[in-house]
Design an enzyme around this catalytic site. Structure first.
Site, PDB file in Angstrom:
ATOM      1  N   GLY B  45     139.895   0.196   3.791  1.00 13.58           N
ATOM      2  CA  GLY B  45     139.785   1.657   3.765  1.00 13.58           C
ATOM      3  C   GLY B  45     138.682   2.184   2.865  1.00 13.58           C
ATOM      4  CG  HIS B  46     136.601   2.186  -1.323  1.00 11.92           C
ATOM      5  ND1 HIS B  46     135.418   1.596  -1.728  1.00 11.92           N
ATOM      6  CD2 HIS B  46     136.717   3.338  -2.029  1.00 11.92           C
ATOM      7  CE1 HIS B  46     134.852   2.358  -2.670  1.00 11.92           C
ATOM      8  NE2 HIS B  46     135.607   3.413  -2.868  1.00 11.92           N
ATOM      9  CG  PHE B  47     133.399   4.032   1.424  1.00 10.38           C
ATOM     10  CD1 PHE B  47     134.064   5.131   0.906  1.00 10.38           C
ATOM     11  CD2 PHE B  47     132.475   3.367   0.614  1.00 10.38           C
ATOM     12  CE1 PHE B  47     133.792   5.573  -0.384  1.00 10.38           C
ATOM     13  CE2 PHE B  47     132.218   3.808  -0.674  1.00 10.38           C
ATOM     14  CZ  PHE B  47     132.876   4.899  -1.179  1.00 10.38           C
TER      15      PHE B  47
END
Lengths: 84, 145
Positions: B45-47
C-alpha cells in the site's frame, strides 16, 4: 539563592516540557509535574538533567524519584546546594 | 563481532522486526543492519504500484537498532524481557534518500545520554552505497511492565 530565585529558575527549566499551560500559569509549590503540568516521564528526565546543569549538582536515582512536585524538587535542589 | 544474543532479546517479531545483525556495540555506540525484504507487508500500500519504504518504518528500524538493541546492551543484567518494557518517547528525523524493496541499510547510533532508564541518541541510517538515508535524534525509555 532564595527560594523565590530557585522557583524562577525551575519554572524556566520546566517550561519547554509543560503541556497544561493553564496549570503552569497558576503554578505553586503543590503543583505536580505529571498530574498537573502533564509532563511525560521521559521529559521528566530532561527536567532533572537540566536542573543538574543549571545548578551544577548531581541528582541520584533516589532524589530523581522524589522530584515529582515543585515543592519536592525545590527541597532536593536546596539539599544538594547545601552539600556543595 | 555479531551480537545475535541481543537480537534474540528483542521484544519484536515478524513482520515487525527490523534488525538482521549487530556488528559493533560498546557503551558509546552501536551499529547494525537490516535488509528490507521485497515482500514486506507495507509495500503493498505504500505506495500504490510504487513500493517505497515508509519513513515511519525507517524510523522504527533506526529505533530497534539504535535504541532497543543499544538499551538492552546498556542495561546489562537489569534487562529482562519478561518484566521490562521499552517505548520510544520522541524522535526528530530528517530523510535524505528513499529506500526501495530489497535494499540493505546500516544504522549507527551514538549515545547522547543514558540516565534514569532513558536513552537519547544521535542516529543515522546509510544505504549499501554508504550514502546518508536518514538522520536525527531518538529517545526512549525502559520501564517495569
Amino acid at each position: 539563592m532564595t527560594r523565590e530565585e530557585l522557583l524562577t529558575k525551575l519554572k524556566t527549566i520546566i517550561a519547554p516540557y509543560v503541556q497544561n499551560q493553564e496549570k503552569f500559569k497558576n503554578l505553586n509549590e503543590n503543583t505536580d509535574f505529571i498530574n498537573d503540568l502533564e509532563i511525560n516521564s521521559a521529559n521528566l528526565v530532561d527536567v532533572v538533567l537540566d536542573v543538574e546543569d543549571e545548578f551544577d549538582i548531581e541528582i541520584d536515582n533516589d532524589a530523581m524519584e522524589k522530584m515529582l512536585t515543585v515543592k519536592a524538587s525545590l527541597e532536593v535542589i536546596e539539599n544538594k546546594l547545601a552539600l556543595k | 563481532m555479531i551480537r545475535q544474543d541481543i537480537i534474540e532479546e528483542l521484544p519484536y517479531s515478524k513482520p515487525f522486526l527490523f534488525v538482521d545483525e549487530i556488528v559493533e556495540v560498546d557503551d558509546d555506540h552501536i551499529k547494525g543492519s537490516y535488509t528490507f525484504k521485497k515482500d514486506e507487508y507495507f509495500y503493498e500500500g505504500h505506495f500504490r504500484d510504487h513500493p517505497v519504504t515508509p519513513g515511519v518504518i525507517l524510523t522504527e528500524c533506526m529505533a530497534q537498532i539504535g535504541m532497543a538493541c543499544f538499551g538492552i546492551h546498556l542495561l546489562k543484567d537489569k534487562w529482562d524481557r519478561e518484566t521490562i518494557g521499552v517505548a520510544m518517547s520522541s524522535n526528530e528525523i530528517n530523510f535524505y534518500k528513499p529506500v526501495f524493496p530489497g535494499e540493505k541499510v546500516s544504522v549507527v547510533s551514538q549515545k547522547v545520554y543514558f540516565r534514569f532508564s532513558k536513552l537519547k541518541c544521535n542516529v543515522a541510517m546509510y544505504n549499501a552505497q554508504n550514502t546518508l538515508v536518514a538522520k536525527g535524534i531518538i529517545a526512549g525509555v525502559a520501564f517495569k511492565k
